[in-house]
Design a protein around this motif. Structure first.
Motif, short mmCIF file in Angstrom:
data_model
loop_
_atom_site.label_atom_id
_atom_site.label_comp_id
_atom_site.label_asym_id
_atom_site.label_seq_id
_atom_site.Cartn_x
_atom_site.Cartn_y
_atom_site.Cartn_z
N ARG A 1 0.83 -1.21 0.00
CA ARG A 1 0.00 0.00 0.00
C ARG A 1 0.86 1.25 0.00
NH1 ARG A 1 -4.49 0.32 4.53
NH2 ARG A 1 -5.38 1.83 3.06
N LEU A 2 0.41 2.25 -0.73
CA LEU A 2 0.93 3.60 -0.65
C LEU A 2 -0.23 4.51 -0.25
CD1 LEU A 2 3.20 3.88 -3.83
CD2 LEU A 2 3.95 4.06 -1.45
N LEU A 3 0.02 5.34 0.76
CA LEU A 3 -1.03 6.19 1.29
C LEU A 3 -0.49 7.60 1.52
CD1 LEU A 3 -1.11 3.29 3.21
CD2 LEU A 3 -3.39 4.21 3.51
N VAL A 4 -1.43 8.50 1.81
CA VAL A 4 -1.09 9.86 2.20
C VAL A 4 -1.79 10.14 3.52
CG1 VAL A 4 -1.32 12.30 1.63
CG2 VAL A 4 -0.80 10.63 -0.17
N ALA A 5 -1.02 10.64 4.49
CA ALA A 5 -1.60 11.08 5.76
C ALA A 5 -1.72 12.59 5.71
CB ALA A 5 -0.71 10.66 6.93
N GLY A 6 -2.95 13.07 5.74
CA GLY A 6 -3.18 14.51 5.63
C GLY A 6 -2.78 15.25 6.88
N PRO A 7 -2.88 16.57 6.85
CA PRO A 7 -2.51 17.38 8.02
C PRO A 7 -3.53 17.18 9.14
CG PRO A 7 -3.51 18.77 6.34
CD PRO A 7 -3.38 17.40 5.73
N ASP A 8 -3.05 16.79 10.29
CA ASP A 8 -3.95 16.53 11.42
C ASP A 8 -4.24 17.82 12.17
OD1 ASP A 8 -4.18 13.73 11.08
OD2 ASP A 8 -2.24 13.44 12.04
N SER A 9 -5.48 17.99 12.59
CA SER A 9 -5.84 19.10 13.46
C SER A 9 -5.95 18.65 14.91
CB SER A 9 -7.17 19.71 13.00
OG SER A 9 -8.22 18.75 13.07
N ARG A 10 -5.81 17.36 15.13
CA ARG A 10 -5.84 16.79 16.48
C ARG A 10 -5.02 15.51 16.43
NH1 ARG A 10 -10.50 16.12 13.76
NH2 ARG A 10 -11.22 13.99 13.38
N ALA A 11 -4.73 14.96 17.59
CA ALA A 11 -3.92 13.75 17.65
C ALA A 11 -4.64 12.59 16.98
CB ALA A 11 -3.60 13.41 19.10
N PHE A 12 -3.85 11.74 16.33
CA PHE A 12 -4.38 10.56 15.64
C PHE A 12 -3.87 9.32 16.35
CE2 PHE A 12 -3.93 7.20 12.44
CZ PHE A 12 -5.21 7.17 11.90
N GLN A 13 -4.78 8.47 16.80
CA GLN A 13 -4.40 7.24 17.50
C GLN A 13 -4.29 6.10 16.51
OE1 GLN A 13 -3.96 6.89 21.13
NE2 GLN A 13 -2.90 5.09 20.31
N LEU A 14 -3.12 5.47 16.47
CA LEU A 14 -2.92 4.35 15.56
C LEU A 14 -3.83 3.19 15.95
CD1 LEU A 14 0.97 4.34 15.31
CD2 LEU A 14 -0.64 5.13 13.58
N GLY A 15 -4.52 2.63 14.95
CA GLY A 15 -5.35 1.47 15.19
C GLY A 15 -4.62 0.18 14.83
N PRO A 16 -5.23 -0.98 15.05
CA PRO A 16 -4.57 -2.26 14.80
C PRO A 16 -4.10 -2.42 13.36
CG PRO A 16 -6.57 -2.58 16.08
CD PRO A 16 -6.56 -1.15 15.65
N GLY A 17 -4.81 -1.82 12.39
CA GLY A 17 -4.41 -1.95 10.99
C GLY A 17 -3.34 -0.98 10.56
N LEU A 18 -2.88 -0.14 11.48
CA LEU A 18 -1.90 0.89 11.13
C LEU A 18 -0.63 0.78 11.96
CD1 LEU A 18 -4.33 3.97 10.92
CD2 LEU A 18 -3.36 2.67 9.01
N ARG A 19 -0.33 -0.42 12.42
CA ARG A 19 0.77 -0.57 13.37
C ARG A 19 2.09 -0.98 12.72
NH1 ARG A 19 0.08 1.81 18.18
NH2 ARG A 19 1.18 0.19 19.32
N GLY A 20 2.15 -1.08 11.40
CA GLY A 20 3.44 -1.22 10.75
C GLY A 20 3.71 -2.63 10.24
N PRO A 21 4.93 -2.85 9.67
CA PRO A 21 5.99 -1.84 9.51
C PRO A 21 5.64 -0.78 8.47
CG PRO A 21 6.57 -3.83 8.33
CD PRO A 21 5.31 -4.15 9.06
N TRP A 22 6.23 0.41 8.67
CA TRP A 22 5.94 1.54 7.81
C TRP A 22 7.21 2.26 7.43
CZ3 TRP A 22 1.12 3.11 6.09
CH2 TRP A 22 0.01 2.48 6.68
N ALA A 23 7.17 2.93 6.29
CA ALA A 23 8.16 3.94 5.92
C ALA A 23 7.38 5.18 5.52
CB ALA A 23 9.04 3.47 4.76
N GLY A 24 7.99 6.34 5.71
CA GLY A 24 7.29 7.57 5.38
C GLY A 24 8.24 8.67 4.96
N VAL A 25 7.72 9.59 4.19
CA VAL A 25 8.40 10.84 3.88
C VAL A 25 7.50 11.96 4.39
CG1 VAL A 25 9.32 12.38 2.12
CG2 VAL A 25 9.58 9.90 1.87
#
Length: 235
Positions: free
Chosen positions: A48-72
């Motif tokens: 998967r390739l995704l984009v994380a937009g600008p957060d206006s509040r804290a974002f809590q990682l859920g079970p499907g977002l726990r990695g492994p990850w790389a990011g720019v």
């Protein structure tokens, strides 16, 4: 820095390349919390390739977002030119890159990064290629981001770039995803946390970063992060 997480400066000016190993099960708390920073991230996880937009509040990682990850992590204002979409359309969202770019192209890119010896390096190469094909970031946008990051007021920032309040707000929504007051608040929080994490007492941190007092800092941290400042500091 956590052994599960590492970052370095990118070859793309102002950006940061990071990687995170697979994390354990979510239990809430600061360990799984992504704080707002005014940035937009280009993300990879296997397949998967995704984009994380600008957060206006804290974002809590859920079970499907726990990695492994790389990011720019792209600096405030840089992503809209690379992605061809105004930042406000991505605010507080995680979206597939295929929703923003041709799906066939994204599938090819994803396969190449999946097969790369170092996905973070391959993802950085993708970001550099997107930047090479994009229009340069408007110098005015850079000037606004730099001024707010340095702690200048919104009024002083608007005057320095020759924009009225409404024009600055409109340009900021497109470039950063929210208005200049919100961006200034988020960047001030980041400055405060950096100071506090370096060992500066919270009362002194509040004074040095433009809060009225420590209670003001505490309220801002709780509103933006959803927990007390002490929970975000090293133990």
């Amino acid at each position: 820095m956590s052994p599960e997480y590492a970052e370095r400066a990118s070859k793309l000016p102002g950006a940061v390349v990071w990687r995170r190993r697979a994390a354990g099960s979510t239990g809430g708390g600061a360990a799984g919390l992504v704080l707002p920073d005014g940035c937009i991230d280009l993300l990879w996880t296997e397949g998967r390739l995704l984009v994380a937009g600008p957060d206006s509040r804290a974002f809590q990682l859920g079970p499907g977002l726990r990695g492994p990850w790389a990011g720019v992590r792209l600096p405030p204002g840089a992503a809209p030119a690379l992605l061809g979409v105004p930042a406000y359309e991505l605010r507080d969202r995680r979206v597939d890159l295929a929703d923003l770019r041709p799906a066939a192209e994204v599938r090819r890119r994803t396969g190449r990064i999946d097969a790369a010896p170092d996905p973070a390096v391959a993802l950085e190469e993708l970001a550099l290629r997107l930047a090479a094909d994009a229009q340069p970031v408007d110098p005015l946008v850079r000037a606004v981001a730099d001024a707010l990051a340095a702690g200048r007021s919104v009024a002083a920032t608007a005057e320095s770039v020759g924009l009225g309040a409404r024009q600055l707000h409109r340009r900021s929504l497109t470039a950063f995803g929210y208005g200049p007051k919100t961006l200034a608040r988020i960047l001030r929080l980041q400055r405060a946390l950096a100071l506090a994490r370096s060992g500066v007492p919270l009362a002194e941190t509040a004074a040095r970063t433009g809060y009225a007092d420590q209670a003001h800092l505490a309220r801002d941290v709780r509103e933006l992060a959803g927990m007390p400042a002490t929970a975000l500091l090293p133990r």
